[in-house]
Design a protein around this motif. Sequence first.
Motif, PDB file in Angstrom:
ATOM      1  N   ILE A  76       1.453   0.417   9.936  1.00 41.76           N
ATOM      2  CA  ILE A  76       2.000   1.011   8.824  1.00 41.76           C
ATOM      3  C   ILE A  76       2.701   0.086   7.750  1.00 41.76           C
ATOM      4  O   ILE A  76       2.553   0.304   6.586  1.00 41.76           O
ATOM      5  N   VAL A  77       3.280  -0.969   8.178  1.00 44.27           N
ATOM      6  CA  VAL A  77       4.028  -1.998   7.315  1.00 44.27           C
ATOM      7  C   VAL A  77       3.151  -2.552   6.241  1.00 44.27           C
ATOM      8  O   VAL A  77       3.207  -2.377   5.069  1.00 44.27           O
ATOM      9  N   GLN A  78       1.973  -3.105   7.045  1.00 43.58           N
ATOM     10  CA  GLN A  78       1.097  -3.773   5.939  1.00 43.58           C
ATOM     11  C   GLN A  78       0.351  -2.468   5.048  1.00 43.58           C
ATOM     12  O   GLN A  78      -0.010  -3.060   4.014  1.00 43.58           O
ATOM     13  N   VAL A  79       0.265  -1.330   5.476  1.00 41.69           N
ATOM     14  CA  VAL A  79      -0.396  -0.240   4.656  1.00 41.69           C
ATOM     15  C   VAL A  79       0.523  -0.130   3.296  1.00 41.69           C
ATOM     16  O   VAL A  79      -0.212   0.109   2.287  1.00 41.69           O
ATOM     17  N   VAL A  80       1.874   0.045   3.907  1.00 40.68           N
ATOM     18  CA  VAL A  80       2.714   0.313   2.751  1.00 40.68           C
ATOM     19  C   VAL A  80       2.960  -0.790   1.704  1.00 40.68           C
ATOM     20  O   VAL A  80       2.776  -0.680   0.399  1.00 40.68           O
ATOM     21  N   ILE A  81       2.898  -1.830   2.115  1.00 35.26           N
ATOM     22  CA  ILE A  81       2.987  -3.148   1.235  1.00 35.26           C
ATOM     23  C   ILE A  81       1.677  -3.305   0.541  1.00 35.26           C
ATOM     24  O   ILE A  81       1.981  -3.457  -0.919  1.00 35.26           O
ATOM     25  N   LEU A  82       0.563  -3.204   1.024  1.00 38.75           N
ATOM     26  CA  LEU A  82      -0.613  -3.124   0.272  1.00 38.75           C
ATOM     27  C   LEU A  82      -0.822  -2.083  -0.640  1.00 38.75           C
ATOM     28  O   LEU A  82      -1.318  -2.024  -1.823  1.00 38.75           O
ATOM     29  N   CYS A  83      -0.431  -1.100  -0.409  1.00 42.85           N
ATOM     30  CA  CYS A  83      -0.529   0.251  -1.257  1.00 42.85           C
ATOM     31  C   CYS A  83       0.502   0.112  -2.407  1.00 42.85           C
ATOM     32  O   CYS A  83       0.165   0.546  -3.573  1.00 42.85           O
ATOM     33  N   LEU A  84       1.787  -0.387  -2.322  1.00 42.03           N
ATOM     34  CA  LEU A  84       2.575  -0.591  -3.224  1.00 42.03           C
ATOM     35  C   LEU A  84       2.014  -1.642  -4.279  1.00 42.03           C
ATOM     36  O   LEU A  84       2.176  -1.698  -5.388  1.00 42.03           O
ATOM     37  N   ILE A  85       1.262  -2.795  -3.646  1.00 41.54           N
ATOM     38  CA  ILE A  85       0.848  -3.855  -4.715  1.00 41.54           C
ATOM     39  C   ILE A  85      -0.202  -3.218  -5.423  1.00 41.54           C
ATOM     40  O   ILE A  85      -0.377  -3.328  -6.712  1.00 41.54           O
ATOM     41  N   ALA A  86      -1.186  -2.370  -5.011  1.00 41.63           N
ATOM     42  CA  ALA A  86      -2.160  -1.697  -5.478  1.00 41.63           C
ATOM     43  C   ALA A  86      -1.499  -0.723  -6.894  1.00 41.63           C
ATOM     44  O   ALA A  86      -2.110  -0.748  -7.982  1.00 41.63           O
ATOM     45  N   THR A  87      -0.410  -0.246  -6.283  1.00 38.77           N
ATOM     46  CA  THR A  87       0.426   0.978  -7.289  1.00 38.77           C
ATOM     47  C   THR A  87       0.781  -0.035  -8.469  1.00 38.77           C
ATOM     48  O   THR A  87       0.616   0.329  -9.756  1.00 38.77           O
ATOM     49  N   PHE A  88       1.218  -1.395  -8.373  1.00 49.23           N
ATOM     50  CA  PHE A  88       1.846  -2.192  -9.414  1.00 49.23           C
ATOM     51  C   PHE A  88       0.598  -2.948 -10.022  1.00 49.23           C
ATOM     52  O   PHE A  88       0.842  -3.819 -11.075  1.00 49.23           O
TER      53      PHE A  88
END
Length: 378
Positions: A164-176
């Motif tokens: 989950i942690v890696q998923v959240v970090i990468l999704c936030l990066i993609a969002t920015f």
Amino acid sequence: MESYLVILIVVILLSMVRFTMVNNKREKLAEVNSCLLPCAFLCVIAGFRALDVGKDNYSYTRYFLGMTINKVYFFDFKKYWIYNLWVYLIRQVTDNVYVFNFLCALVLYISLYFFLHRYSSDERVSLILYINLGLFFTSMNQTRQALSLAVLLWAFHFVVQKKIVQVVILCLIATFVHNVAIVMLPVFLLFCLIPKITRSVATFFSIFSVGIVLLYNRLISLFVFIFPQYKYYLKYSKLFVERKSIFRYADFFLALTIQAFLLYGMHITRKKASVSTKRIDSDDIFGNILVCMNAIYLCMTYLILNGDIFNRLKSLFAYWVLLVIPYIIKKYFDDNKAIKALVCVVTIAYMWRLGVHDGDGVVPYKFYKDIQEILGNM
């Protein structure tokens, strides 16, 4: 059109090149699989396109050349600051737009390579679909969204592993990088939080996508409220009147056909399973994830018939079609080569009639102008 047929043929030929490098002790040093060389080739083609290929490339070019540290806007959600930081860092090294385009393409195609190599049932078919379904075209025009998608493809690897942690970090990066990517965060989180993606979950996603269609009017108001900058895209197309509307109906019927095969296949395998073998293995779980992703894609292809506002959202889920079609052929048609050939031929016709003509201004294709001029003077 002819240039893209040549690219398609080259991709097919390169996908046939497979070999393993070993040392004197017969230990494997490196492996060239059916996906590596085609992705490298497509990276070069996309990365060194002429600057007038793609309707949005002129804007990206000016944006790159005008980037300064004052335009990065650190941690500002509305200003896609990670993309700005990426542009700024490259701008400190070079002012060559071709280098910038190539580096962006490199990020996308490295991500695409691992995505297909890890999860595709047939990498060659997936690559052919990548071109024929128009995804290659958009990679040469929608630079910022292509980078965002590259990050989401990496995030999917951690979704499968339920990290989950890696998923959240990468999704936030993609969002920015591109703020539309935020819609993938709840989808990926749901996959991570559900202990096992069963047939019931896949069926729920199918029903849920239908519910979204029925609630279209309310959801469109909510979407415009969250993303007001996309209000401009809220317009309608009439079937068989505008060329783009035909393209969208083709997308919808393709997604609908795929979903019908997936649901029917799930029903057949469940019916055939005996009591002693009624267990969920990793292949079934992965197949159920694909059912869920295609259900959302089907929903988006329907919604886009009512307005351009969902076009960006639809493209987020289109990459999973590259996995779904080979999966269906292998799982439910015993990896039948005739069906693979039929799918490839039909999608070539799709590209010929629809994809290329509405390919975001990437027709005609031109390679790196400076190299063309040098070769012309030789």
